[in-house]
Design a protein around this motif. Structure first.
Motif, PDB file in Angstrom:
ATOM      1  N   ALA A  67       0.831  -1.202   0.000  1.00  6.45           N
ATOM      2  CA  ALA A  67       0.000   0.000   0.000  1.00  6.45           C
ATOM      3  C   ALA A  67       0.868   1.255   0.000  1.00  6.45           C
ATOM      4  O   ALA A  67       0.606   2.207  -0.748  1.00  6.45           O
ATOM      5  N   VAL A  68       1.897   1.259   0.845  1.00  8.66           N
ATOM      6  CA  VAL A  68       2.814   2.406   0.880  1.00  8.66           C
ATOM      7  C   VAL A  68       3.546   2.541  -0.456  1.00  8.66           C
ATOM      8  O   VAL A  68       3.691   3.648  -0.994  1.00  8.66           O
ATOM      9  N   GLY A  69       3.994   1.400  -1.014  1.00  9.69           N
ATOM     10  CA  GLY A  69       4.663   1.432  -2.306  1.00  9.69           C
ATOM     11  C   GLY A  69       3.762   1.961  -3.409  1.00  9.69           C
ATOM     12  O   GLY A  69       4.213   2.689  -4.305  1.00  9.69           O
ATOM     13  N   ALA A  70       2.472   1.605  -3.363  1.00  8.81           N
ATOM     14  CA  ALA A  70       1.527   2.087  -4.372  1.00  8.81           C
ATOM     15  C   ALA A  70       1.372   3.603  -4.289  1.00  8.81           C
ATOM     16  O   ALA A  70       1.280   4.290  -5.313  1.00  8.81           O
ATOM     17  N   ILE A  71       1.340   4.126  -3.072  1.00  8.61           N
ATOM     18  CA  ILE A  71       1.226   5.578  -2.886  1.00  8.61           C
ATOM     19  C   ILE A  71       2.460   6.286  -3.440  1.00  8.61           C
ATOM     20  O   ILE A  71       2.358   7.287  -4.158  1.00  8.61           O
ATOM     21  N   PHE A  72       3.643   5.747  -3.133  1.00 10.76           N
ATOM     22  CA  PHE A  72       4.877   6.336  -3.661  1.00 10.76           C
ATOM     23  C   PHE A  72       4.905   6.249  -5.192  1.00 10.76           C
ATOM     24  O   PHE A  72       5.293   7.196  -5.870  1.00 10.76           O
ATOM     25  N   HIS A  73       4.480   5.094  -5.713  1.00 11.24           N
ATOM     26  CA  HIS A  73       4.548   4.884  -7.154  1.00 11.24           C
ATOM     27  C   HIS A  73       3.578   5.786  -7.899  1.00 11.24           C
ATOM     28  O   HIS A  73       3.853   6.214  -9.021  1.00 11.24           O
ATOM     29  N   GLN A  74       2.440   6.095  -7.274  1.00 11.54           N
ATOM     30  CA  GLN A  74       1.438   6.934  -7.924  1.00 11.54           C
ATOM     31  C   GLN A  74       1.990   8.312  -8.244  1.00 11.54           C
ATOM     32  O   GLN A  74       1.621   8.922  -9.238  1.00 11.54           O
ATOM     33  N   GLY A  75       2.897   8.792  -7.415  1.00 12.32           N
ATOM     34  CA  GLY A  75       3.471  10.112  -7.645  1.00 12.32           C
ATOM     35  C   GLY A  75       4.769  10.088  -8.414  1.00 12.32           C
ATOM     36  O   GLY A  75       5.412  11.112  -8.576  1.00 12.32           O
ATOM     37  N   SER A  76       5.172   8.878  -8.901  1.00 10.72           N
ATOM     38  CA  SER A  76       6.477   8.768  -9.557  1.00 10.72           C
ATOM     39  C   SER A  76       6.396   8.862 -11.065  1.00 10.72           C
ATOM     40  O   SER A  76       7.413   8.885 -11.742  1.00 10.72           O
ATOM     41  N   GLY A  77       5.182   8.882 -11.632  1.00 12.95           N
ATOM     42  CA  GLY A  77       5.057   8.961 -13.077  1.00 12.95           C
ATOM     43  C   GLY A  77       5.402  10.345 -13.576  1.00 12.95           C
ATOM     44  O   GLY A  77       5.196  11.359 -12.904  1.00 12.95           O
ATOM     45  N   GLY A  78       5.907  10.381 -14.798  1.00 10.70           N
ATOM     46  CA  GLY A  78       6.216  11.672 -15.387  1.00 10.70           C
ATOM     47  C   GLY A  78       4.950  12.391 -15.790  1.00 10.70           C
ATOM     48  O   GLY A  78       3.836  11.900 -15.620  1.00 10.70           O
ATOM     49  N   GLU A  79       5.101  13.576 -16.343  1.00 10.80           N
ATOM     50  CA  GLU A  79       3.958  14.378 -16.740  1.00 10.80           C
ATOM     51  C   GLU A  79       3.154  13.642 -17.803  1.00 10.80           C
ATOM     52  O   GLU A  79       3.684  13.232 -18.837  1.00 10.80           O
ATOM     53  N   GLY A  80       1.881  13.437 -17.560  1.00  9.81           N
ATOM     54  CA  GLY A  80       1.028  12.751 -18.517  1.00  9.81           C
ATOM     55  C   GLY A  80       1.138  11.242 -18.459  1.00  9.81           C
ATOM     56  O   GLY A  80       0.456  10.550 -19.197  1.00  9.81           O
ATOM     57  N   ALA A  81       2.000  10.714 -17.612  1.00 13.23           N
ATOM     58  CA  ALA A  81       2.181   9.271 -17.547  1.00 13.23           C
ATOM     59  C   ALA A  81       1.203   8.660 -16.556  1.00 13.23           C
ATOM     60  O   ALA A  81       1.043   9.153 -15.447  1.00 13.23           O
ATOM     61  N   SER A  82       0.527   7.607 -16.976  1.00 17.71           N
ATOM     62  CA  SER A  82      -0.420   6.919 -16.108  1.00 17.71           C
ATOM     63  C   SER A  82       0.261   5.704 -15.505  1.00 17.71           C
ATOM     64  O   SER A  82       0.734   4.827 -16.226  1.00 17.71           O
ATOM     65  N   THR A  83       0.338   5.659 -14.182  1.00 18.40           N
ATOM     66  CA  THR A  83       1.002   4.545 -13.513  1.00 18.40           C
ATOM     67  C   THR A  83       0.008   3.539 -12.954  1.00 18.40           C
ATOM     68  O   THR A  83       0.412   2.568 -12.341  1.00 18.40           O
ATOM     69  N   PHE A  84      -1.277   3.768 -13.156  1.00 20.78           N
ATOM     70  CA  PHE A  84      -2.300   2.848 -12.685  1.00 20.78           C
ATOM     71  C   PHE A  84      -3.336   2.613 -13.774  1.00 20.78           C
ATOM     72  O   PHE A  84      -3.630   3.502 -14.576  1.00 20.78           O
ATOM     73  N   ASN A  85      -3.900   1.425 -13.791  1.00 17.70           N
ATOM     74  CA  ASN A  85      -5.067   1.146 -14.619  1.00 17.70           C
ATOM     75  C   ASN A  85      -6.131   0.612 -13.674  1.00 17.70           C
ATOM     76  O   ASN A  85      -6.098  -0.556 -13.285  1.00 17.70           O
ATOM     77  N   TRP A  86      -7.055   1.481 -13.297  1.00 15.73           N
ATOM     78  CA  TRP A  86      -8.028   1.106 -12.274  1.00 15.73           C
ATOM     79  C   TRP A  86      -9.020   0.075 -12.777  1.00 15.73           C
ATOM     80  O   TRP A  86      -9.547  -0.718 -11.983  1.00 15.73           O
ATOM     81  N   LYS A  87      -9.293   0.053 -14.082  1.00 15.13           N
ATOM     82  CA  LYS A  87     -10.219  -0.939 -14.635  1.00 15.13           C
ATOM     83  C   LYS A  87      -9.668  -2.346 -14.428  1.00 15.13           C
ATOM     84  O   LYS A  87     -10.368  -3.249 -13.955  1.00 15.13           O
ATOM     85  N   VAL A  88      -8.393  -2.520 -14.759  1.00 12.91           N
ATOM     86  CA  VAL A  88      -7.755  -3.825 -14.578  1.00 12.91           C
ATOM     87  C   VAL A  88      -7.566  -4.117 -13.091  1.00 12.91           C
ATOM     88  O   VAL A  88      -7.759  -5.255 -12.643  1.00 12.91           O
TER      89      VAL A  88
END
Length: 257
Positions: free
Chosen positions: A52-73
């Motif tokens: 969970a902590v890693g997911a929070i960190f990773h969510q803010g690690s994408g570059g501008e316009g980059a999607s780091t999550f696919n909520w549908k999947v």
């Protein structure tokens, strides 16, 4: 000892992007002194919190316009995994400690072998980054259920299976697969933990492991850029295989005792 073990597991996660949870149950059993059933429950809490902590960190690690999550999947794959993880959690209570550790050793043998001979798969994973977003609903559900089964029974997050499954079976771009995987691992782990509600659970061990694991993950992520990933994965695979053989030698005779 708990802080050292937690740091090592977090360091492994930071260096390799996965695999740390496969060490948690053996560490809790042989070094902390927990029973296999208690170790599975405690491992689910540790893996869930770290992911969970890693997911929070990773969510803010994408570059501008980059999607780091696919909520549908994440909802489809993770939903199936959560349901099966919750239902499968009760199975470990009916298994003897020796059988539980033998099953865990078999899983470690499989994972270690896959990691050791993953060179060809790297090409498949890398080539899948730019694939179009076409998802097979039933394949996604089946993959999520399979990972959820392992999470509920053996207390592992399944990141070593989720990322390849999301990329090669579901067709998710790698940049999304890693972030989506962390969210799925956290969800599956918490569902499995709820399924184990009322069982043996060590709160303070969990706190120590998670606290040290977060530090280890941060350190590992920094070192990962300086050490060849393939070499790290191979060394870790050999370690897993040796540990699995030890678990088999120690627990197989107990099945017939």
């Amino acid at each position: 000892m708990d802080l050292v073990l937690g740091f090592v597991i977090g360091l492994t996660l930071g260096l390799l992007g996965g695999g740390g949870s496969i060490l948690t149950v053996p560490a809790l059993v042989y070094l902390v002194g927990q029973s296999p059933q208690a170790a599975v429950t405690t491992s689910l809490a540790i893996v869930g919190m770290n992911s969970a902590v890693g997911a929070i960190f990773h969510q803010g690690s994408g570059g501008e316009g980059a999607s780091t999550f696919n909520w549908k999947v994440a909802l489809t794959f993770g939903g199936a995994g959560m349901l099966v993880s919750y239902l499968a959690a009760g199975l470990s209570k009916h298994l003897s400690p020796a059988l539980l550790m033998v099953l865990f050793a078999l899983l470690m043998l499989a994972i270690g072998s896959l990691m050791l001979f993953q060179r060809r798969e790297d090409a498949k994973v890398n080539s899948a980054v730019d694939q179009p977003e076409k998802y097979n609903l039933w394949l996604t559900l089946a993959s999520g259920a399979g990972v959820g089964l392992l999470t509920g029974v053996l207390g592992v997050g399944g990141g070593f299976l989720i990322v390849p499954a999301l990329v090669m079976l579901v067709g998710l771009p790698m940049v999304q697969a890693v972030g989506t995987s962390l969210a799925i691992i956290a969800a599956n782990s918490f569902a499995g933990l709820i399924g184990h509600f009322g069982g043996q659970f060590d709160l303070w061990t969990t706190v120590y492991f998670v606290s040290a694991g977060i530090v280890g993950t941060l350190v590992g992520s920094k070192l990962a850029h300086r050490i060849p990933a393939r070499r790290l994965r191979q060394l870790f695979a050999v370690f897993i295989l040796v540990l699995a053989i030890f678990l088999m030698i120690d627990n197989l005779p107990k099945l017939w005792a």
